[in-house]
Design an enzyme around this catalytic site. Sequence first.
Site, PDB file in Angstrom:
ATOM      1  N   GLU A 121      52.656 -58.581  90.996  1.00  0.00           N
ATOM      2  CA  GLU A 121      51.997 -57.847  92.072  1.00  0.00           C
ATOM      3  C   GLU A 121      50.513 -58.180  92.220  1.00  0.00           C
ATOM      4  O   GLU A 121      49.641 -57.316  91.996  1.00  0.00           O
ATOM      5  CB  GLU A 121      52.156 -56.338  91.868  1.00  0.00           C
ATOM      6  CG  GLU A 121      53.601 -55.881  91.807  1.00  0.00           C
ATOM      7  CD  GLU A 121      53.728 -54.358  91.747  1.00  0.00           C
ATOM      8  OE1 GLU A 121      52.703 -53.663  91.605  1.00  0.00           O
ATOM      9  OE2 GLU A 121      54.855 -53.856  91.869  1.00  0.00           O
ATOM     10  N   GLU A 150      61.733 -54.959  90.243  1.00  0.00           N
ATOM     11  CA  GLU A 150      61.454 -53.547  89.939  1.00  0.00           C
ATOM     12  C   GLU A 150      61.953 -52.695  91.095  1.00  0.00           C
ATOM     13  O   GLU A 150      61.779 -53.053  92.261  1.00  0.00           O
ATOM     14  CB  GLU A 150      59.948 -53.264  89.786  1.00  0.00           C
ATOM     15  CG  GLU A 150      59.338 -53.780  88.527  1.00  0.00           C
ATOM     16  CD  GLU A 150      57.839 -53.479  88.436  1.00  0.00           C
ATOM     17  OE1 GLU A 150      57.373 -52.460  88.998  1.00  0.00           O
ATOM     18  OE2 GLU A 150      57.144 -54.294  87.812  1.00  0.00           O
TER      19      GLU A 150
HETATM   20  C1  BGC Z   1      54.179 -51.855  88.639  1.00  0.00           C
HETATM   21  C2  BGC Z   1      54.542 -51.029  87.441  1.00  0.00           C
HETATM   22  C3  BGC Z   1      54.395 -49.553  87.773  1.00  0.00           C
HETATM   23  C4  BGC Z   1      55.345 -49.228  88.895  1.00  0.00           C
HETATM   24  C5  BGC Z   1      55.353 -47.774  89.330  1.00  0.00           C
HETATM   25  C6  BGC Z   1      54.663 -51.297  89.954  1.00  0.00           C
HETATM   26  O1  BGC Z   1      53.634 -51.378  90.877  1.00  0.00           O
HETATM   27  O2  BGC Z   1      54.535 -53.195  88.475  1.00  0.00           O
HETATM   28  O3  BGC Z   1      53.755 -51.423  86.356  1.00  0.00           O
HETATM   29  O4  BGC Z   1      54.566 -48.727  86.686  1.00  0.00           O
HETATM   30  O5  BGC Z   1      55.023 -49.991  90.022  1.00  0.00           O
HETATM   31  O6  BGC Z   1      54.135 -47.412  89.876  1.00  0.00           O
END
Ligand code: BGC
Length: 457
Positions: free
Chosen positions: A165, A351
Amino acid sequence: MNSTFPAGFLWGCATSAYQIEGAPLADGAGPSIWHRFVRTPGRVTGGDTGDVACGHYQRMREDVALMRELGLSAYRFSIAWGRVMPEGRGRINAAGLGFYERLVDELLRAGITPMATLYHWDLPAALDDRGGWLNPDIADWFADYASTVYRALDDRVPLWTTINEPWVVADGGYMHGVLAPGHRSAHEAAIAAHHLLRAHAAGVAAYRAVGKHQVGLVVNIEPKHLGPHATASDHHARELADAYMNRQYLDPALRGSYPEEMQEIFGDAWPDWPVHEVEALKVPIDFIGLNYYTRSVVRHDATVWPVPTAAVRQAGAIYTETAWELHPASLTETLLWLHQRYGGLPLYVTENGAAFYDPPAAIDGRIDDPLRVHYLRTHIGAVAEAIAQGADVRGYCAWSLLDNLEWAHGFSKRFGLVHVDFQTLVRTPKASARYYAGVIARHGASLDLPPAAPHTG
Ligand code: BGC
């Protein structure tokens, strides 16, 4: 809900080093910018730190056993640069690298594919002292660090990602100052963004020289939508918001040019990067990693800096504890958009997840998190829909395996499928972990919830 996932589709969970490991200075590691940031009063909710976090550094074997129990076929983790190179460059710390070698070996023994991220926000503090992401030399520092890690692990790690990111690194760390290193400057954000992209390109080039598998870039994408009755200024503001968050990194990295809106967004702060330097940001990668959490319905708001948009709250929608709207259809939309705009590259959802309030454990120890189950079910369904419509999606990682340090929110927001008691560090799989294990066991063929257990007695 029936769905089809291709053979070989990976089912994983994701974490990052600073958020779970704890013991940030163990075995000769150098401090990171997060180690400093959490020690700056007022920066992190509750004064929480990653000094202990989930204690994963000591409990790595137990955590891999948990992953195996859930049936994960992949695990996405990040490597702490400062464990490998305490000063960020030069000297290699074999003990720090050794931790990741043991993790990878343990994963392989458990039949879990390792997916390694080289940079998930924990820049060595020694490099920050030299300007961090503002110093043009950082592309070379990153490539040297990356080569060291590739050489040690590429024989066992088939999937690599360079930077997690970059938008968040530049926006949170240099534009708004809510994340480490906590600066607030559009000039710096524009420079940091460019050097993040240069580092990515250098990291991929280093991989081609050393690595034999696949390397990609991880971006967070948040579709920007308009509500009904949008005006011309709403439409324009939406374009700016989309360019800033969704195209600022992928366009240069994959098409060799910044979106034209950058100049308007940054104004005087936008450097006139030489064309050949921008074109050099474009290097072939093997896949895009998508971090998807939510969408945003926006309207024009001239008081907001630097992108004049405000989010419009949606009546009747479900919002998470981080105030993100639950909107699975936008995950399908995003995957198809990536597929079409960036040449059909393979995609991984690196993610996807949600923070919800978790009730205390019941007497039998169970933790029911029905909203997180709902989130997973609908978002995995959204991935299936994108695949059905032609996107080449190869895997899905839930964020996150464990409740962890949610950056500036400290431990106050829980994203884990597995609950962590931050006093005792005891791990307890929540209902969402059990649900996900069931989905994995069926290779996603059905996303239905198991029938409720019959009442006895
Ligand atoms: C990040 C994580 C974070 C998650 C939830 C993402 O932007 O890669 O490290 O914990 O979002 O906010």
